[in-house]
Design an enzyme around this catalytic site. Structure first.
Site, PDB file in Angstrom:
ATOM      1  N   GLY A  80      88.273 156.934  21.232  1.00 12.74           N
ATOM      2  CA  GLY A  80      89.363 157.323  22.114  1.00 12.74           C
ATOM      3  C   GLY A  80      90.342 156.202  22.433  1.00 12.74           C
ATOM      4  O   GLY A  80      91.410 156.459  22.981  1.00 12.74           O
TER       5      GLY A  80
ATOM      6  N   GLU B 290      96.912 142.236  12.246  1.00 14.42           N
ATOM      7  CA  GLU B 290      95.955 141.345  12.905  1.00 14.42           C
ATOM      8  C   GLU B 290      96.260 139.892  12.560  1.00 14.42           C
ATOM      9  O   GLU B 290      96.272 139.027  13.439  1.00 14.42           O
ATOM     10  CB  GLU B 290      94.525 141.648  12.449  1.00 14.42           C
ATOM     11  CG  GLU B 290      93.922 142.876  13.029  1.00 14.42           C
ATOM     12  CD  GLU B 290      92.527 143.154  12.471  1.00 14.42           C
ATOM     13  OE1 GLU B 290      92.054 144.279  12.700  1.00 14.42           O
ATOM     14  OE2 GLU B 290      91.914 142.273  11.836  1.00 14.42           O
TER      15      GLU B 290
ATOM     16  N   ARG C 131      82.478 145.106   4.664  1.00 20.16           N
ATOM     17  CA  ARG C 131      81.765 145.663   5.812  1.00 20.16           C
ATOM     18  C   ARG C 131      80.265 145.842   5.555  1.00 20.16           C
ATOM     19  O   ARG C 131      79.442 145.537   6.396  1.00 20.16           O
ATOM     20  CB  ARG C 131      82.362 146.998   6.247  1.00 20.16           C
ATOM     21  CG  ARG C 131      81.697 147.523   7.528  1.00 20.16           C
ATOM     22  CD  ARG C 131      82.226 148.864   7.996  1.00 20.16           C
ATOM     23  NE  ARG C 131      83.643 148.916   8.214  1.00 20.16           N
ATOM     24  CZ  ARG C 131      84.267 148.523   9.328  1.00 20.16           C
ATOM     25  NH1 ARG C 131      83.586 148.007  10.319  1.00 20.16           N
ATOM     26  NH2 ARG C 131      85.572 148.640   9.436  1.00 20.16           N
TER      27      ARG C 131
ATOM     28  N   ARG D  47      88.860 143.180   5.732  1.00 19.50           N
ATOM     29  CA  ARG D  47      89.135 144.466   5.098  1.00 19.50           C
ATOM     30  C   ARG D  47      87.792 145.155   4.930  1.00 19.50           C
ATOM     31  O   ARG D  47      86.956 144.725   4.149  1.00 19.50           O
ATOM     32  CB  ARG D  47      89.814 144.255   3.744  1.00 19.50           C
ATOM     33  CG  ARG D  47      90.082 145.517   2.961  1.00 19.50           C
ATOM     34  CD  ARG D  47      91.176 146.327   3.610  1.00 19.50           C
ATOM     35  NE  ARG D  47      91.600 147.391   2.712  1.00 19.50           N
ATOM     36  CZ  ARG D  47      91.921 148.593   3.117  1.00 19.50           C
ATOM     37  NH1 ARG D  47      91.895 148.879   4.410  1.00 19.50           N
ATOM     38  NH2 ARG D  47      92.293 149.509   2.270  1.00 19.50           N
ATOM     39  N   GLY D  48      87.571 146.210   5.694  1.00 18.39           N
ATOM     40  CA  GLY D  48      86.274 146.867   5.739  1.00 18.39           C
ATOM     41  C   GLY D  48      85.718 147.273   4.393  1.00 18.39           C
ATOM     42  O   GLY D  48      84.542 147.059   4.114  1.00 18.39           O
ATOM     43  N   GLU D  49      86.546 147.850   3.543  1.00 17.73           N
ATOM     44  CA  GLU D  49      86.073 148.318   2.238  1.00 17.73           C
ATOM     45  C   GLU D  49      85.496 147.185   1.400  1.00 17.73           C
ATOM     46  O   GLU D  49      84.600 147.397   0.601  1.00 17.73           O
ATOM     47  CB  GLU D  49      87.215 148.982   1.472  1.00 17.73           C
ATOM     48  CG  GLU D  49      87.729 150.240   2.120  1.00 17.73           C
ATOM     49  CD  GLU D  49      89.005 150.754   1.466  1.00 17.73           C
ATOM     50  OE1 GLU D  49      89.429 150.207   0.434  1.00 17.73           O
ATOM     51  OE2 GLU D  49      89.563 151.724   1.997  1.00 17.73           O
ATOM     52  N   ASP D  50      86.005 145.982   1.583  1.00 20.35           N
ATOM     53  CA  ASP D  50      85.578 144.845   0.762  1.00 20.35           C
ATOM     54  C   ASP D  50      84.285 144.206   1.252  1.00 20.35           C
ATOM     55  O   ASP D  50      83.481 143.748   0.445  1.00 20.35           O
ATOM     56  CB  ASP D  50      86.655 143.750   0.751  1.00 20.35           C
ATOM     57  CG  ASP D  50      87.890 144.135  -0.041  1.00 20.35           C
ATOM     58  OD1 ASP D  50      87.869 145.160  -0.744  1.00 20.35           O
ATOM     59  OD2 ASP D  50      88.881 143.390   0.041  1.00 20.35           O
TER      60      ASP D  50
END
Length: 158
Positions: A51, A85, A23, A18-21
């Site tokens: 893209g 995922e 990254r 989870r990117g917010e947690d």
């Protein structure tokens, strides 16, 4: 057959997180350490091309990986992407011998097994959006539970 399967593997490791947690802290350190060891790692910020259709690119990267590392953090289950995922990773583990290693980053496996805390809150939000008896929510709950029983690492601080 094993050699033909290996030849289709493009990445050594796929990182699910989870990117917010994580990254801008833990993930960066992990990615750098893997890269320094010559381990070709898929992380969306590095490999996802502008893209590209995100869901197809992520699912393909999972299929092309030898190992998946899942970083379970506080808000992991709040993300539809993370849960999709995870479902793909668990399917690949069972079907194609994908090696799966969970990292429990400031959460306990039991929080996934019988959703508690932020995992309970996230699943309740998904139930309100998709319906309590929806196939998606049931599948996500099962994959979270399955993943919670995998031996992994527990990272509480630092």
């Amino acid at each position: 057959m094993a050699s033909s399967l290996k030849s289709k593997r493009k990445y050594h490791v796929f990182l699910s997180f989870r990117g917010e947690d994580v990254r801008n802290n833990f993930l960066g350190h992990l990615y750098k350490a893997l890269d320094q060891k010559g381990i070709y790692t898929y992380v969306d910020s590095e490999e996802l091309r502008k893209g590209e259709q995100i869901d197809l690119a992520l699912m393909k990267a999972i299929e092309e990986s030898q190992i998946a590392i899942i970083i379970f953090s506080k808000d992991y289950a709040s993300s539809w992407w993370c849960l999709e995922e995870l479902a793909k990773i668990i399917d690949r583990k069972e079907e194609r011998n994908l090696m799966v290693f969970p990292l429990f980053y400031k959460v306990e496996p039991r929080e996934l097994r019988t959703p508690r805390g932020s995992y309970r809150d996230a699943m309740a939000k998904h139930e309100s959006k998709y319906g309590k008896d929806s196939k998606e929510v049931k599948r996500w709950e099962k994959t979270l539970s399955d993943a919670s029983y995998l031996s992994g690492w527990h990272l509480k601080d630092g």
